[in-house]
Design a protein around this motif. Structure first.
Motif, PDB file in Angstrom:
ATOM      1  N   ALA A  40       0.865  -1.183   0.000  1.00 47.48           N
ATOM      2  CA  ALA A  40       0.000   0.000   0.000  1.00 47.48           C
ATOM      3  C   ALA A  40       0.894   1.223   0.000  1.00 47.48           C
ATOM      4  CB  ALA A  40      -0.926  -0.003   1.211  1.00 47.48           C
ATOM      5  N   TRP A  41       0.627   2.152  -0.903  1.00 48.35           N
ATOM      6  CA  TRP A  41       1.405   3.383  -1.030  1.00 48.35           C
ATOM      7  C   TRP A  41       2.898   3.099  -1.128  1.00 48.35           C
ATOM      8  CZ3 TRP A  41      -2.836   3.266   2.336  1.00 48.35           C
ATOM      9  CH2 TRP A  41      -3.952   3.972   1.868  1.00 48.35           C
ATOM     10  N   GLY A  42       3.254   2.011  -1.814  1.00 46.11           N
ATOM     11  CA  GLY A  42       4.651   1.675  -2.037  1.00 46.11           C
ATOM     12  C   GLY A  42       5.346   0.969  -0.891  1.00 46.11           C
ATOM     13  N   HIS A  43       4.625   0.643   0.178  1.00 41.81           N
ATOM     14  CA  HIS A  43       5.211  -0.022   1.347  1.00 41.81           C
ATOM     15  C   HIS A  43       4.680  -1.448   1.433  1.00 41.81           C
ATOM     16  CE1 HIS A  43       6.762   3.835   2.544  1.00 41.81           C
ATOM     17  NE2 HIS A  43       5.559   4.327   2.373  1.00 41.81           N
ATOM     18  N   THR A  44       5.588  -2.421   1.422  1.00 36.89           N
ATOM     19  CA  THR A  44       5.200  -3.826   1.472  1.00 36.89           C
ATOM     20  C   THR A  44       5.337  -4.353   2.889  1.00 36.89           C
ATOM     21  OG1 THR A  44       5.863  -4.163  -0.815  1.00 36.89           O
ATOM     22  CG2 THR A  44       5.661  -6.136   0.557  1.00 36.89           C
ATOM     23  N   GLY A  45       4.350  -5.132   3.291  1.00 35.56           N
ATOM     24  CA  GLY A  45       4.355  -5.809   4.578  1.00 35.56           C
ATOM     25  C   GLY A  45       3.727  -7.175   4.375  1.00 35.56           C
ATOM     26  N   TYR A  46       3.427  -7.873   5.466  1.00 36.14           N
ATOM     27  CA  TYR A  46       2.858  -9.213   5.376  1.00 36.14           C
ATOM     28  C   TYR A  46       1.652  -9.344   6.289  1.00 36.14           C
ATOM     29  CZ  TYR A  46       7.075 -10.111   2.848  1.00 36.14           C
ATOM     30  OH  TYR A  46       8.066 -10.044   1.917  1.00 36.14           O
ATOM     31  N   TYR A  47       0.616  -9.985   5.769  1.00 34.77           N
ATOM     32  CA  TYR A  47      -0.571 -10.244   6.564  1.00 34.77           C
ATOM     33  C   TYR A  47      -0.752 -11.743   6.719  1.00 34.77           C
ATOM     34  CZ  TYR A  47      -3.296 -11.395   2.345  1.00 34.77           C
ATOM     35  OH  TYR A  47      -3.781 -11.974   1.211  1.00 34.77           O
ATOM     36  N   ASP A  67      -8.381   5.484   1.827  1.00 36.18           N
ATOM     37  CA  ASP A  67      -7.687   6.430   2.700  1.00 36.18           C
ATOM     38  C   ASP A  67      -6.741   5.744   3.673  1.00 36.18           C
ATOM     39  OD1 ASP A  67      -9.034   8.850   1.808  1.00 36.18           O
ATOM     40  OD2 ASP A  67     -10.811   8.004   2.763  1.00 36.18           O
ATOM     41  N   GLU A  68      -7.057   4.501   4.039  1.00 39.94           N
ATOM     42  CA  GLU A  68      -6.259   3.797   5.042  1.00 39.94           C
ATOM     43  C   GLU A  68      -6.449   2.300   4.829  1.00 39.94           C
ATOM     44  OE1 GLU A  68      -5.413   4.389   9.830  1.00 39.94           O
ATOM     45  OE2 GLU A  68      -7.121   5.383   8.896  1.00 39.94           O
ATOM     46  N   VAL A  69      -5.394   1.536   5.135  1.00 40.37           N
ATOM     47  CA  VAL A  69      -5.446   0.079   5.004  1.00 40.37           C
ATOM     48  C   VAL A  69      -5.064  -0.530   6.345  1.00 40.37           C
ATOM     49  CG1 VAL A  69      -4.517  -1.951   3.816  1.00 40.37           C
ATOM     50  CG2 VAL A  69      -4.843   0.194   2.552  1.00 40.37           C
ATOM     51  N   PHE A  70      -5.858  -1.499   6.792  1.00 37.65           N
ATOM     52  CA  PHE A  70      -5.615  -2.213   8.052  1.00 37.65           C
ATOM     53  C   PHE A  70      -5.411  -3.690   7.737  1.00 37.65           C
ATOM     54  CE2 PHE A  70      -8.017   1.493   9.143  1.00 37.65           C
ATOM     55  CZ  PHE A  70      -7.560   1.886  10.391  1.00 37.65           C
ATOM     56  N   VAL A  71      -4.544  -4.339   8.504  1.00 38.35           N
ATOM     57  CA  VAL A  71      -4.300  -5.767   8.312  1.00 38.35           C
ATOM     58  C   VAL A  71      -3.988  -6.433   9.650  1.00 38.35           C
ATOM     59  CG1 VAL A  71      -3.445  -5.491   5.943  1.00 38.35           C
ATOM     60  CG2 VAL A  71      -1.857  -5.452   7.865  1.00 38.35           C
ATOM     61  N   HIS A  80      -1.576  -0.765  10.312  1.00 38.57           N
ATOM     62  CA  HIS A  80      -2.272   0.084   9.347  1.00 38.57           C
ATOM     63  C   HIS A  80      -1.289   1.019   8.677  1.00 38.57           C
ATOM     64  CE1 HIS A  80      -3.014   3.779  12.117  1.00 38.57           C
ATOM     65  NE2 HIS A  80      -2.139   3.000  12.699  1.00 38.57           N
ATOM     66  N   THR A  81      -1.713   1.549   7.524  1.00 39.64           N
ATOM     67  CA  THR A  81      -0.928   2.538   6.803  1.00 39.64           C
ATOM     68  C   THR A  81      -1.862   3.444   6.027  1.00 39.64           C
ATOM     69  OG1 THR A  81       1.017   2.907   5.408  1.00 39.64           O
ATOM     70  CG2 THR A  81      -0.519   1.176   4.695  1.00 39.64           C
ATOM     71  N   TRP A  82      -1.371   4.605   5.634  1.00 41.85           N
ATOM     72  CA  TRP A  82      -2.116   5.579   4.845  1.00 41.85           C
ATOM     73  C   TRP A  82      -1.090   6.315   3.990  1.00 41.85           C
ATOM     74  CZ3 TRP A  82      -1.192   5.392   9.947  1.00 41.85           C
ATOM     75  CH2 TRP A  82      -0.489   6.427  10.531  1.00 41.85           C
ATOM     76  N   ALA A  83      -1.533   7.165   3.097  1.00 44.49           N
ATOM     77  CA  ALA A  83      -0.650   7.805   2.122  1.00 44.49           C
ATOM     78  C   ALA A  83       0.544   8.521   2.749  1.00 44.49           C
ATOM     79  CB  ALA A  83      -1.436   8.770   1.235  1.00 44.49           C
ATOM     80  N   ALA A  84       0.357   9.235   3.829  1.00 44.81           N
ATOM     81  CA  ALA A  84       1.434  10.024   4.437  1.00 44.81           C
ATOM     82  C   ALA A  84       2.120   9.312   5.606  1.00 44.81           C
ATOM     83  CB  ALA A  84       0.878  11.364   4.921  1.00 44.81           C
ATOM     84  N   ALA A  85       1.837   8.027   5.817  1.00 46.12           N
ATOM     85  CA  ALA A  85       2.374   7.314   6.987  1.00 46.12           C
ATOM     86  C   ALA A  85       3.861   7.012   6.874  1.00 46.12           C
ATOM     87  CB  ALA A  85       1.608   6.015   7.212  1.00 46.12           C
TER      88      ALA A  85
END
Length: 140
Positions: A40-47, A67-71, A80-85
């Protein structure tokens, strides 16, 4: 991740998918054997594979954009992450979850994340208002 499924909820009682599972790529644990990547927004993580990732994409502004992504991470922590996080952030309060249920806008500017543990028999929520996330509270 722009342009995703638009999530809408009018009240905390209206439960829509939200905590799908993400931990930062640098986090290592035995639980990550069942991890799936998410970006999300160029940041990779794992769920945690098998959790409801689509439920975690939230359109708080109701303008058709995410606006925001939760996992939920493989170790059950909630991220969670968002565009400016600038990357994935762990939700405060040491919350743990087994899956996402949803997000709810309970009245501007109050926003809540709803998750469950123990196969859906125990619900928890954390709400954002007054400029910060608060403590996890049981809803059922």
């Amino acid at each position: 991740m722009r342009g995703g499924t638009k999530q809408r909820l009018g009240t905390a009682a209206a439960v829509v998918g939200l905590v799908a599972a993400v931990a930062p790529a640098s986090s290592a644990s035995a639980a990550q054997a069942a991890r799936c990547p998410v970006t999300a927004w160029g940041h990779t993580g794992y769920y945690k594979c098998g959790t409801d990732l689509k439920a975690g994409y939230v359109d708080w502004n109701r303008d058709g954009r995410v606006d925001e992504v939760f996992v939920i991470a493989p170790d059950r922590t909630i991220w969670h992450t968002w565009a400016a996080a600038g990357g994935w952030k762990e939700m405060p309060g040491n919350g743990r979850a087994d899956n996402m249920l949803g997000a709810a806008e309970t009245g501007a500017p109050t926003r809540c994340v709803i998750v469950y543990v123990n196969k859906g028999y125990h619900y928890w929520q954390n709400c954002f208002y007054g400029g910060r996330w608060h403590t996890w509270k049981t809803t059922g």
